[in-house]
Design a protein around this motif. Structure first.
Motif, mmCIF file in Angstrom:
data_model
loop_
_atom_site.group_PDB
_atom_site.id
_atom_site.type_symbol
_atom_site.label_atom_id
_atom_site.label_comp_id
_atom_site.label_asym_id
_atom_site.label_seq_id
_atom_site.Cartn_x
_atom_site.Cartn_y
_atom_site.Cartn_z
ATOM 1 N N GLN A 75 1.063 -1.285 -0.169
ATOM 2 C CA GLN A 75 0.088 -0.349 0.062
ATOM 3 C C GLN A 75 0.648 1.289 -0.354
ATOM 4 O O GLN A 75 0.504 2.023 -0.828
ATOM 5 N N ARG A 77 3.588 1.243 -1.589
ATOM 6 C CA ARG A 77 3.892 1.234 -2.745
ATOM 7 C C ARG A 77 3.185 2.067 -3.602
ATOM 8 O O ARG A 77 3.827 3.334 -4.198
ATOM 9 N N ASP A 78 1.990 1.761 -3.204
ATOM 10 C CA ASP A 78 0.810 2.448 -4.438
ATOM 11 C C ASP A 78 0.790 4.039 -4.141
ATOM 12 O O ASP A 78 0.842 4.425 -4.616
ATOM 13 N N TYR A 79 0.872 4.251 -3.057
ATOM 14 C CA TYR A 79 0.725 5.982 -1.866
ATOM 15 C C TYR A 79 1.910 6.650 -3.152
ATOM 16 O O TYR A 79 2.041 7.485 -3.815
ATOM 17 N N SER A 81 3.792 6.040 -5.771
ATOM 18 C CA SER A 81 4.373 5.779 -7.314
ATOM 19 C C SER A 81 3.562 6.860 -7.432
ATOM 20 O O SER A 81 3.361 7.818 -8.266
ATOM 21 N N ARG A 82 2.189 7.122 -6.945
ATOM 22 C CA ARG A 82 1.638 8.522 -7.515
ATOM 23 C C ARG A 82 2.334 9.604 -7.136
ATOM 24 O O ARG A 82 1.799 11.103 -8.219
#
Length: 519
Positions: A75, A77-79, A81-82
């Protein structure tokens, strides 16, 4: 006022404004433009002495791919990456291996670890800093059988799963079991399995008990609590554990909080819980820390933990020195620029503000020097013509070569043409400009008179004309108008006697300043 006069006045006013705007643009480009180039050079030079830009990739040690640490890291990583940052995950056996990677691999700068599992060699480590305590992960002891042990002392002689080798579960399980006298001498068998494997062996009766360190939201915990053949141990001495070990917190798992429909757990259960901590090496760039903490806060606040909700993430249970950027984050919130701008834009501005002081130091003297430099620049464009005038005037003294005088006259005519085409003189300097034009015309008349005199002298003096005496008249200073120059006469060659048809040179000479000629 007639319509024609009004239109003419308006056109002159418009021309004046256009000329003013053009002067301002010229000022910025020619004077202040150079100053800004100096400031930019100073910025570029100072840029090398401030902290470099943050890296675009972070390497993070997590834990087993089926564990909570790895799930939360995904989670994060997803944040990130944005925000244009890549988070590279390194799965491990658990907290102990995470510490080893932080110590041995310079690429790994971030990790999630379980509270209370730091090796002794990390006790006073200057390389590790705490960023936050993320969430509580209680110690769960599940066992089989009808007999309910009062506490860990009742596990003597049992087969106990204590987690994977190198995991934080193994470390804390050994610590607690050893304090309660559960070891090989008590007949207990410690099995190095954890996670799904431990659940499977417990259900298949290959082991008698299993110790887990997981958040209440974990799917494994829900499965075990719902299993009627497996029971959860109640830590009746929870306060004693928390007093002995500051990294442990006594928490209560309320009845039915896991599943209200099936009433899991069927009664309140006392547990002890370390806090999962986010730690980093000192080499991690400070600009990335607020970004990481925003990712962690968003992730764990969204989990809605059933154990003391809202208490974590915080800095309450950190075990290493707290990073200064993390302290500022929890006290004052995220940086102002990162709230409204993309991370990389905010980072560049934040680094650039360090250069504000030297920039102001350079700009203030430049702004003070700009007006004098501008005046010098404009006047130099006018005064450079006087050097040519002075040279031509000096050649008039004793000059008898008509060809040379004609060449000087041609030069003056070309000067007059260039001045006619010159359109870049600001309005505030037109007085100097028109004085220059009058002086050029004045010297031009003198040269013309000298040519006429020499031509006439050659007619009446075949052996050579007498020299021209031009010492009594010279071009005025650049800062004065020709009208202010005192009128002087020009000595002319005498008319040969016996030739009444030849007019007197004194009557034909017009070698006077512009003011006398006008009169």
């Amino acid at each position: 006022m007639t319509e024609t006069t009004r239109d003419h006045s308006e056109s002159l006013l418009a021309e004046h404004f256009r000329e003013t705007r053009r002067q301002v643009r010229g000022l910025l480009l020619k004077i202040w433009g150079g100053g800004f180039l100096v400031v930019l050079f100073g910025f570029a030079l100072a840029w090398f002495f401030i902290q470099p830009a943050p890296p675009r990739t972070i390497v993070m040690a997590t834990g087993p791919t089926d564990g909570a640490y790895h799930r939360f890291a995904l989670q994060y990583r997803d944040y990130l990456s944005r925000q244009g940052v890549t988070l590279e995950l390194r799965p491990t056996a658990g907290s102990i291996e995470n510490y080893q990677l932080l110590d041995s691999d310079p690429q790994v700068t971030l990790a999630i670890v379980q509270g209370g599992t730091a090796p002794e060699t990390f006790g006073n480590s200057a390389r590790i800093e705490s960023l936050a305590s993320l969430y509580f992960e209680p110690i769960w002891v599940f066992y089989r059988g009808e007999a309910s042990p009062a506490d860990l002392r009742g596990l003597g002689g049992k087969r106990i799963a204590i987690g994977r080798r190198g995991s934080g579960t193994e470390s804390i399980a050994k610590l607690l079991l050893d304090e309660n006298g559960i070891d090989s001498q008590s007949g207990a068998t410690l099995v190095g399995v954890g996670g799904i494997d431990a659940v499977a062996q417990l259900r298949q009766k290959q082991i008698d008990a299993a110790i887990f360190v997981l958040p209440p939201e974990s799917g494994l915990i829900r499965q075990l609590i719902a299993d009627e053949d497996i029971h959860l141990m109640n830590f009746q001495r929870d306060d004693a554990y928390s007093r002995r070990h500051p990294f442990l917190t006594a928490v209560t798992l309320q009845r039915g909080v896991i599943d209200l429909q099936h009433d899991y757990p069927p009664r309140d259960v006392q547990l002890i819980a370390p806090a999962a901590n986010l730690i980093a090496t000192r080499s991690l760039h400070d600009a990335l820390i607020p970004l990481l903490l925003r990712a962690a806060t968003q992730t764990h606040h969204g989990e809605q933990s059933v154990l003391q909700p809202g208490r974590l993430p915080s800095t309450e249970f950190v075990e290493f020195p707290l990073n200064q950027s993390a302290r500022v984050f929890f006290e004052d919130g995220p940086p102002f620029l990162q709230k409204y701008l993309p991370f990389w834009v905010a980072s560049a501005i934040n680094r650039g503000k360090i250069l504000l002081l030297p920039a102001v130091t350079l700009l203030l003297p430049l702004f003070r020097m700009a007006p004098p430099l501008y005046r010098w620049r404009i006047r130099s464009r006018i005064y450079r013509w006087y050097e040519i005038l002075r040279g031509i005037e000096s050649e008039l003294r004793g000059e008898t070569d008509v060809e040379r005088l004609v060449k000087d006259e041609t030069t003056l005519v070309e000067m007059q043409g260039e001045l006619d085409d010159l359109k870049s003189v600001p309005l505030s300097y037109m007085e100097e400009f028109y004085n220059l034009r009058l002086h050029v015309e004045f010297v031009q008349r003198r040269v013309r008179n000298a040519i006429d005199e020499q031509s006439q002298s050659l007619t009446h003096h075949p052996d050579g004309p007498p020299p021209v005496d031009a010492t009594e008249e010279s071009v005025p200073d650049p800062g004065t108008s020709p009208e202010a120059s005192p009128p002087t006469g020009t000595r002319c060659p005498s008319t040969p006697s016996g030739d009444p048809s030849q007019p007197s040179q004194a009557n034909t000479s017009s070698d006077k300043p512009p003011s006398d000629a006008a009169s």
